[in-house]
Design an enzyme around this catalytic site. Sequence first.
Site, PDB file in Angstrom:
ATOM      1  N   THR A 285      49.235  19.130  30.192  1.00 27.62           N
ATOM      2  CA  THR A 285      48.749  18.498  28.785  1.00 27.62           C
ATOM      3  C   THR A 285      49.236  19.538  27.852  1.00 27.62           C
ATOM      4  O   THR A 285      49.774  19.347  26.754  1.00 27.62           O
ATOM      5  CB  THR A 285      47.394  18.254  28.757  1.00 27.62           C
ATOM      6  OG1 THR A 285      47.178  16.882  29.252  1.00 27.62           O
ATOM      7  CG2 THR A 285      47.256  18.352  27.298  1.00 27.62           C
TER       8      THR A 285
ATOM      9  N   TYR B 298      49.055   9.947  25.478  1.00 28.13           N
ATOM     10  CA  TYR B 298      50.232  10.808  25.247  1.00 28.13           C
ATOM     11  C   TYR B 298      50.837  10.948  26.877  1.00 28.13           C
ATOM     12  O   TYR B 298      50.441  10.359  27.907  1.00 28.13           O
ATOM     13  CB  TYR B 298      49.600  12.378  24.983  1.00 28.13           C
ATOM     14  CG  TYR B 298      48.658  12.827  25.976  1.00 28.13           C
ATOM     15  CD1 TYR B 298      47.322  12.598  26.136  1.00 28.13           C
ATOM     16  CD2 TYR B 298      49.375  13.729  26.828  1.00 28.13           C
ATOM     17  CE1 TYR B 298      46.534  13.054  26.933  1.00 28.13           C
ATOM     18  CE2 TYR B 298      48.505  14.516  27.709  1.00 28.13           C
ATOM     19  CZ  TYR B 298      47.105  13.926  27.878  1.00 28.13           C
ATOM     20  OH  TYR B 298      46.341  14.661  29.006  1.00 28.13           O
TER      21      TYR B 298
ATOM     22  N   SER C  23      49.798  17.021  36.590  1.00 24.53           N
ATOM     23  CA  SER C  23      49.192  17.744  37.603  1.00 24.53           C
ATOM     24  C   SER C  23      48.708  16.663  38.468  1.00 24.53           C
ATOM     25  O   SER C  23      48.499  17.054  39.834  1.00 24.53           O
ATOM     26  CB  SER C  23      48.272  18.852  37.361  1.00 24.53           C
ATOM     27  OG  SER C  23      47.117  18.680  36.999  1.00 24.53           O
TER      28      SER C  23
ATOM     29  N   THR D  65      45.570  20.091  33.742  1.00 22.28           N
ATOM     30  CA  THR D  65      44.148  20.842  34.239  1.00 22.28           C
ATOM     31  C   THR D  65      43.741  19.820  35.224  1.00 22.28           C
ATOM     32  O   THR D  65      42.650  20.351  35.885  1.00 22.28           O
ATOM     33  CB  THR D  65      43.227  20.607  32.919  1.00 22.28           C
ATOM     34  OG1 THR D  65      43.322  19.316  32.308  1.00 22.28           O
ATOM     35  CG2 THR D  65      43.534  21.471  31.791  1.00 22.28           C
ATOM     36  N   ASP D  66      44.115  18.670  35.513  1.00 17.85           N
ATOM     37  CA  ASP D  66      43.685  17.958  36.373  1.00 17.85           C
ATOM     38  C   ASP D  66      43.508  18.442  37.931  1.00 17.85           C
ATOM     39  O   ASP D  66      42.449  18.371  38.437  1.00 17.85           O
ATOM     40  CB  ASP D  66      44.164  16.489  36.752  1.00 17.85           C
ATOM     41  CG  ASP D  66      44.192  15.617  35.523  1.00 17.85           C
ATOM     42  OD1 ASP D  66      43.494  15.959  34.756  1.00 17.85           O
ATOM     43  OD2 ASP D  66      44.915  14.626  35.667  1.00 17.85           O
TER      44      ASP D  66
ATOM     45  N   LYS E 201      37.310  21.624  37.157  1.00 20.92           N
ATOM     46  CA  LYS E 201      37.160  20.815  36.254  1.00 20.92           C
ATOM     47  C   LYS E 201      36.033  20.018  36.051  1.00 20.92           C
ATOM     48  O   LYS E 201      35.754  19.152  37.331  1.00 20.92           O
ATOM     49  CB  LYS E 201      38.438  20.123  36.040  1.00 20.92           C
ATOM     50  CG  LYS E 201      38.801  19.386  34.877  1.00 20.92           C
ATOM     51  CD  LYS E 201      40.121  18.459  34.628  1.00 20.92           C
ATOM     52  CE  LYS E 201      40.085  17.775  33.520  1.00 20.92           C
ATOM     53  NZ  LYS E 201      41.462  17.192  33.265  1.00 20.92           N
TER      54      LYS E 201
ATOM     55  N   GLU F 270      20.766  18.582  58.319  1.00 17.27           N
ATOM     56  CA  GLU F 270      20.437  17.380  58.692  1.00 17.27           C
ATOM     57  C   GLU F 270      21.184  16.647  59.386  1.00 17.27           C
ATOM     58  O   GLU F 270      21.206  15.645  60.146  1.00 17.27           O
ATOM     59  CB  GLU F 270      20.526  16.338  57.400  1.00 17.27           C
ATOM     60  CG  GLU F 270      19.177  16.572  56.450  1.00 17.27           C
ATOM     61  CD  GLU F 270      19.354  15.728  55.207  1.00 17.27           C
ATOM     62  OE1 GLU F 270      19.075  14.515  55.323  1.00 17.27           O
ATOM     63  OE2 GLU F 270      19.666  16.234  54.063  1.00 17.27           O
TER      64      GLU F 270
HETATM   65  N1  GLU Z   1      46.784  14.475  33.693  1.00 18.46           N
HETATM   66  C1  GLU Z   1      47.641  15.504  33.190  1.00 18.46           C
HETATM   67  C2  GLU Z   1      47.772  16.944  34.007  1.00 18.46           C
HETATM   68  O1  GLU Z   1      46.963  17.123  34.642  1.00 18.46           O
HETATM   69  C3  GLU Z   1      46.964  15.748  31.881  1.00 18.46           C
HETATM   70  C4  GLU Z   1      45.825  16.296  31.778  1.00 18.46           C
HETATM   71  C5  GLU Z   1      45.781  18.172  31.364  1.00 18.46           C
HETATM   72  O2  GLU Z   1      46.897  18.744  31.619  1.00 18.46           O
HETATM   73  O3  GLU Z   1      44.522  18.391  30.854  1.00 18.46           O
HETATM   74  O4  GLU Z   1      48.641  17.484  34.094  1.00 18.46           O
END
Ligand code: GLU
Length: 334
Positions: free
Chosen positions: A19, A31, A64, A97-98, A170, A291
Amino acid sequence: MPASSSVLPSVRLLATGGTIAGAQANHARGYKAAAFSINALIAAVPQLTELAALDVEQVAAIGSQDMDDAIWLRLAARTQATVDTPTIAGVVISHGTDTMEETAFFLNLVVRTSKPVVLVGAMRPATAISADGPMNLYNAVAVAAQPAVSGRGVLVVANDEIHFAREVAKTNTTQLGTFRATHRGLAGLVHAGRLHLYAPPVRRHTSDSEFSVDGLSSLPRVDIVYAHAGMGRELIDAAVRAGARGIVIAGVGDGNLAAPALAAAAEAVRAGLAVVRSSRTGGGVVERNIEVDDDTLGFIAADELNPQKARVLLSLGLTRTRDPLALQEMFFTY
Ligand code: GLU
């Protein structure tokens, strides 16, 4: 006063997409990740030239969610080559970020260095109102250029926070504060390039890691199976049939799973797979023999690692051993 460029530290930016490089059409909600080249991003933050002499390499251009073993192996090789360059002070890796926490933890285990390696991303696309990417990138370069950061392993910088690769997760689909240190706390804070560093990590990483991907063209397959009320055995059996060498259970609570799934997991161990019990809760320690009788069934407890990080460690562990007790020791060590 900015330092003159002749004394600025050299930082290399390895770009992979995400992103932070995403473009949004007008006010549309959707996007496209990785639509911008990293050079356009850098041009949007002219203040970077006061922090470091930057050079840039585009390693991938993906969202990602499409990160995979092949790109990890390439990224690890490029990161290693960069830190091995004596003139380079540190590395910044732009990333979606994913799956950032998985890539960060993978590099934390396979790159040999004490230099700063910093992953950076953004929650808002580069074209959004109040995009967070430019400040995150500025802060990431400030961290990578700072010699005092050395020996802390791979880091993630976002939202004015510096996270350890092992600790960061995340935790929110949209909010800027999505990254949380779920167990042992932050590596520090960074405010417009000013660093406040906390204690270094105690678990082994980078220069102290036993793992290496030199010469590997693939990694052992490890699947994650998510536990739930009414869980059956079918997905575990499917993972075995698909050729997995390891399975991570995203267990309920303390890494638990329903009786039919437990039987399937025990059979998988007898068939030679490694089975790790992690937790779907998002926090807490999965301990041995609470457990579930791990000693009898041959399971491995994930300790503090969430399922996606347990998958990374198990895959690397399987490059060295299939012994459940030796693998267990790795989960207590890294
Ligand atoms: N799904 C995309 C990725 O992980 C966009 C999410 C992001 O970068 O925050 O690259």
